[in-house]
Write a protein that holds these residues in place. Structure first.
Motif: not given
Length: 126
Positions: A28-40, A42-54
């Motif tokens: 879904r992230r790729k479908e929206l054209g977002l990089c992992q840092l973009d999700v961080d 948008i969500t307010g998560l710590q930088s790099g956290y989303y990439s660790k989730l993924e």
């Protein structure tokens, strides 16, 4: 009659395990054209956290799960797995499958006892 609204949900993908959930979120992230840092961001998560989730290095918690689902415009629909899918996909031993089906049937009976319609006609002592 209940006040619930039913809608037909067309799944983007069917997820059967945690790895599948991570893959669906990444898709879904790729479908929206977002990089992992973009999700961080948008969500307010710590930088790099989303990439660790993924990647599965970190696990979704209540806060991160909610934030990511909202940020990516996703909903989670829970449906009962069909027995034939379980057998074909995971080659579960028939005895284990039968035991799981009995557990689901027991849960169904308990849920019916708790449903409002089962309380409509309560027997009275005479």
């Amino acid at each position: 009659m209940t006040d619930t609204v039913e809608r037909i949900v067309e799944p983007m993908i069917i997820v059967r395990d945690y790895a599948g959930l991570r893959a669906a979120v990444a898709m879904r992230r790729k479908e929206l054209g977002l990089c992992q840092l973009d999700v961080d961001a948008i969500t307010g998560l710590q930088s790099g956290y989303y990439s660790k989730l993924e990647a599965g290095i970190r696990g979704f918690g209540p806060m991160s799960f909610d934030c990511v689902m909202v940020a990516l415009g996703l909903e989670l629909a829970v449906v009962r797995r069909q027995p034939h899918h379980t057998t074909l996909l995971y080659n579960i031993h028939p005895e284990v499958l039968a035991r799981r089906q009995r557990q689901w049937e027991g849960l169904d009976r308990r849920l019916k006892l708790l449903s409002p319609s089962s309380h409509d006609t309560v027997p009275t002592a005479e």
